[in-house]
Scaffold this motif. Structure first.
Motif, PDB file in Angstrom:
ATOM      1  N   PRO A 203       0.813  -1.227   0.000  1.00 58.78           N
ATOM      2  CA  PRO A 203       0.000   0.000   0.000  1.00 58.78           C
ATOM      3  C   PRO A 203       0.844   1.273   0.000  1.00 58.78           C
ATOM      4  N   SER A 204       1.923   1.310   0.804  1.00 59.18           N
ATOM      5  CA  SER A 204       2.718   2.550   0.789  1.00 59.18           C
ATOM      6  C   SER A 204       3.493   2.700  -0.507  1.00 59.18           C
ATOM      7  N   THR A 205       3.954   1.597  -1.081  1.00 63.13           N
ATOM      8  CA  THR A 205       4.659   1.691  -2.366  1.00 63.13           C
ATOM      9  C   THR A 205       3.710   2.270  -3.420  1.00 63.13           C
ATOM     10  N   ALA A 206       2.473   1.750  -3.430  1.00 63.92           N
ATOM     11  CA  ALA A 206       1.491   2.212  -4.413  1.00 63.92           C
ATOM     12  C   ALA A 206       1.152   3.691  -4.194  1.00 63.92           C
ATOM     13  N   GLU A 207       1.035   4.061  -2.928  1.00 63.74           N
ATOM     14  CA  GLU A 207       0.706   5.446  -2.578  1.00 63.74           C
ATOM     15  C   GLU A 207       1.818   6.397  -3.050  1.00 63.74           C
ATOM     16  N   ILE A 208       3.066   5.995  -2.793  1.00 62.45           N
ATOM     17  CA  ILE A 208       4.216   6.820  -3.193  1.00 62.45           C
ATOM     18  C   ILE A 208       4.285   6.911  -4.722  1.00 62.45           C
ATOM     19  N   TYR A 209       4.084   5.771  -5.365  1.00 69.51           N
ATOM     20  CA  TYR A 209       4.147   5.764  -6.827  1.00 69.51           C
ATOM     21  C   TYR A 209       3.062   6.679  -7.423  1.00 69.51           C
ATOM     22  N   LYS A 210       1.897   6.617  -6.808  1.00 67.03           N
ATOM     23  CA  LYS A 210       0.793   7.471  -7.256  1.00 67.03           C
ATOM     24  C   LYS A 210       1.207   8.944  -7.164  1.00 67.03           C
ATOM     25  N   ARG A 277      12.279   3.330 -12.964  1.00 66.46           N
ATOM     26  CA  ARG A 277      13.026   4.037 -11.917  1.00 66.46           C
ATOM     27  C   ARG A 277      12.103   4.518 -10.819  1.00 66.46           C
ATOM     28  N   SER A 278      10.912   4.982 -11.224  1.00 63.53           N
ATOM     29  CA  SER A 278       9.949   5.458 -10.225  1.00 63.53           C
ATOM     30  C   SER A 278       9.492   4.318  -9.318  1.00 63.53           C
ATOM     31  N   ILE A 279       9.368   3.124  -9.886  1.00 67.48           N
ATOM     32  CA  ILE A 279       8.979   1.976  -9.052  1.00 67.48           C
ATOM     33  C   ILE A 279      10.090   1.696  -8.039  1.00 67.48           C
ATOM     34  N   ALA A 280      11.345   1.709  -8.527  1.00 65.16           N
ATOM     35  CA  ALA A 280      12.480   1.446  -7.631  1.00 65.16           C
ATOM     36  C   ALA A 280      12.492   2.471  -6.496  1.00 65.16           C
ATOM     37  N   LEU A 281      12.310   3.704  -6.863  1.00 69.00           N
ATOM     38  CA  LEU A 281      12.293   4.778  -5.875  1.00 69.00           C
ATOM     39  C   LEU A 281      11.153   4.583  -4.872  1.00 69.00           C
ATOM     40  N   SER A 282       9.974   4.213  -5.369  1.00 66.59           N
ATOM     41  CA  SER A 282       8.827   3.989  -4.484  1.00 66.59           C
ATOM     42  C   SER A 282       9.094   2.845  -3.514  1.00 66.59           C
ATOM     43  N   LEU A 283       9.705   1.770  -4.034  1.00 66.66           N
ATOM     44  CA  LEU A 283       9.997   0.622  -3.164  1.00 66.66           C
ATOM     45  C   LEU A 283      10.940   1.016  -2.037  1.00 66.66           C
ATOM     46  N   LYS A 284      11.922   1.836  -2.369  1.00 59.19           N
ATOM     47  CA  LYS A 284      12.908   2.254  -1.370  1.00 59.19           C
ATOM     48  C   LYS A 284      12.294   3.171  -0.317  1.00 59.19           C
ATOM     49  N   LEU A 285      11.483   4.125  -0.787  1.00 55.02           N
ATOM     50  CA  LEU A 285      10.851   5.029   0.180  1.00 55.02           C
ATOM     51  C   LEU A 285       9.848   4.265   1.040  1.00 55.02           C
ATOM     52  N   ALA A 286       9.179   3.293   0.428  1.00 53.39           N
ATOM     53  CA  ALA A 286       8.232   2.491   1.200  1.00 53.39           C
ATOM     54  C   ALA A 286       8.963   1.589   2.201  1.00 53.39           C
ATOM     55  N   GLU A 287      10.167   1.190   1.841  1.00 52.87           N
ATOM     56  CA  GLU A 287      10.976   0.376   2.769  1.00 52.87           C
ATOM     57  C   GLU A 287      11.217   1.177   4.054  1.00 52.87           C
ATOM     58  N   ALA A 288      11.550   2.456   3.870  1.00 50.47           N
ATOM     59  CA  ALA A 288      11.776   3.317   5.039  1.00 50.47           C
ATOM     60  C   ALA A 288      10.500   3.448   5.865  1.00 50.47           C
ATOM     61  N   LYS A 289       9.388   3.607   5.186  1.00 51.97           N
ATOM     62  CA  LYS A 289       8.099   3.762   5.870  1.00 51.97           C
ATOM     63  C   LYS A 289       7.748   2.488   6.656  1.00 51.97           C
ATOM     64  N   THR A 290       8.024   1.338   6.046  1.00 52.00           N
ATOM     65  CA  THR A 290       7.724   0.062   6.702  1.00 52.00           C
ATOM     66  C   THR A 290       8.577  -0.111   7.956  1.00 52.00           C
ATOM     67  N   ILE A 291       9.855   0.250   7.860  1.00 53.30           N
ATOM     68  CA  ILE A 291      10.723   0.166   9.045  1.00 53.30           C
ATOM     69  C   ILE A 291      10.157   1.068  10.143  1.00 53.30           C
TER      70      ILE A 291
END
Ligand code: ATP
Ligand code: MG
Length: 354
Positions: A203-210, A277-291
Motif C-alpha cells: 500500500p505505501s509503495t502504491a501510494e508513493i508511486y501514485k 526508476r519510479s517503481i524502484a524509488l517507491s519501493l525504497k521510500l516504502a521500505e523506510a516507511k515500513t521500518i
C-alpha cells in the motif's frame, strides 16, 4: 535512529578520522573517487548487511593495511548505543562492547535504507536483484530471517553438490530426502516472510508511486513463487532428474520474483525507463516507511549518487519524503543540491573531510 559519531580506521581510502554528522541532512560533496561512497558504505555496514556495493569484506580494508575498524555511536529509541566493526578477512561486530556471534547480528539494532544507482535497476535487472532487495529489507526487520536464509542457502548448496553425483550412486537418494525436507521447511518460512513483507509494504509503495506519477498511474506488485510452498517438497523430488543435468536446484524461493504492474500492465515488459526508476524509488521510500511503522523509529537514509540520475521532480519528491530524519546524500555537483537549504555540506577530498 540517529548517528551521533562515526569513526574510521583503515577503511578503504579513508584517513583515520571521526565525524559528527548533522542530525538532519548531511551532504557529502566532492569530486569522483574521493571517498564519498566509502563513507556511506561504512555507515551501511552497521545494519549488519554486507556492503551495498557487493564488495567482499576483505576488499574494504585499506590497501596495505592489516585491518579496518569502524566505530559508531548512535541513538536508538532514545538510548545511546556503541557499535564496532572489525574487518580482517571477515567482519566481526561488537555492540555495547560485547562481541556478537556474527556481524549480521547487528541487524535490527541500527536501521538504515540505502538507495544507490544499482537500485535503479530493481525492476529492469534480473530476479536476483529483487530477491536481494526483499532479503535485506526483511533481515533488518526480522533478524531471525537472516539465519533462516543462511540455513536455506546451505541446504540448497548441499543438494546441488550431491545431485551431480546422483546418477552414479543411488544411495545418495536418502541424503537428498534429508536436504529436500530442509529446503522445503525453511523455504516455506522464507516465502511466508516475503509475502508478509510485500503485503505490508504494497500500500505505501502504491501510494508513493501514485504521488510520483501525479495521480495518473496505479502500481501493483505481487510476489511470484516458482512453486507454492506447500508443494515444494514434491516439486524438488520431481525435479531431481532435470536438476541432475543442470547441477542446480530449479525450484524454491531462490527462484522466486516480484511482478510489477502499472495500470494493470507488466512494468518489466512494457514500462518506460522512467516508470521503472519510479517503481524502484517507491519501493525504497516504502521500505523506510515500513521500518518506521514496525520499529516505531525512522531509519537513517543513505542516497548514494542517485540525485544526478533523477529528474528535478523526482529529486524534490525524495527530499520531501525523507526530510525530518538523518540523511546522507553523496553528490558531485552543487546543481543537484540547490533545493536543500537545511543540511550541512561536508566536503570530501582524498579520503577525508576538508
Ligand atoms: N580497499 C581500499 N583501499 C584503499 N583505497 C580504496 C580501497 N577501495 C577503494 N579505494 C579507493 O577509494 C577511492 C574512493 O572511492 P569512492 O567510491 O568512495 O569514491 P566517491 O567519492 O564515491 O566517487 P564517485 O563520485 O566517483 O562515486 C577510489 O579511488 C578507490 O580506488
Ligand atoms: Mg560514489
Amino acid at each position: 535512529m540517529e548517528i551521533k559519531k562515526i569513526e574510521f580506521k583503515g577503511f578503504r581510502n579513508l584517513f583515520d578520522f571521526s565525524f559528527t554528522p548533522d542530525s538532519n541532512i548531511n551532504i557529502l560533496m566532492g569530486a569522483n573517487a574521493q571517498g564519498k561512497t566509502n563513507i556511506t558504505e561504512a555507515i551501511w555496514l552497521f545494519t549488519g548487511a554486507k556492503s551495498f556495493r557487493g564488495a567482499k569484506d576483505r576488499e574494504m580494508v585499506g590497501f596495505g593495511k592489516e585491518k579496518a575498524e569502524l566505530k559508531m555511536n548512535f541513538l536508538s529509541q532514545g538510548i545511546e548505543r556503541d557499535a564496532k566493526i572489525e574487518i580482517l578477512n571477515k567482519r566481526k561486530a561488537f555492540l555495547d562492547e560485547k562481541p556478537l556471534k556474527s556481524a549480521s547480528h547487528l541487524a535490527g539494532n541500527f536501521c538504515a535504507i540505502v538507495f544507490s544507482p544499482g537500485d535503479l535497476g530493481l525492476v529492469k535487472d534480473g530476479p536476483n536483484v529483487r530477491r536481494r532487495f526483499l532479503d535485506v529489507a526483511i533481515g533488518q526487520l526480522y533478524p531471525v530471517y537472516i539465519e533462516l536464509l543462511k540455513d536455506y542457502t546451505r541446504a540448497v548448496a548441499q543438494r546441488n553438490k550431491i545431485i551431480k553425483d546422483y546418477k552414479n550412486n543411488s544411495s545418495i537418494s536418502e541424503m537428498l530426502d534429508i536436504f529436500e525436507a530442509e529446503i522445503a521447511e525453511k523455504g516455506a518460512k522464507i516465502v511466508e516472510y516475503r509475502k508478509k513483507y510485500c503485503k505490508k509494504t504494497e500500500p505505501s509503495t502504491a501510494e508513493i508511486y501514485k504521488g510520483i506519477s501525479k495521480e495518473k498511474e496505479k502500481l501493483e506488485f505481487s510476489y511470484v513463487s516458482s512453486v507454492e510452498a506447500e508443494y515444494l517438497a514434491e516439486a524438488l523430488y520431481n525435479a531431481r532428474k532435470t536438476d541432475m543435468f543442470s547441477g542446480v536446484t530449479s525450484v524454491g524461493p531462490h527462484r522466486d520474483d516480484l511482478d510489477f504492474k502499472i495500470n494493470g500492465i507488466s512494468a518489466r515488459s512494457f514500462g518506460s525507463q522512467g516508470q521503472k526508476r519510479s517503481i524502484a524509488l517507491s519501493l525504497k521510500l516504502a521500505e523506510a516507511k515500513t521500518i518506521e511503522d514496525i520499529k516505531g523509529e525512522q531509519p537513517v537514509a543513505i542516497l548514494d549518487d542517485v540525485m544526478s540520475e533523477l529528474d528535478p521532480e523526482r529529486q524534490d519528491y525524495i527530499l520531501n519524503h525523507i526530510k525530518d530524519r538523518q540523511v546522507f546524500i553523496t553528490c558531485c555537483d552543487y546543481s543537484n543540491i540547490k533545493n536543500f537549504e537545511k543540511g550541512t555540506v561536508f566536503n570530501i577530498e582524498a579520503g577525508r573531510i576538508k
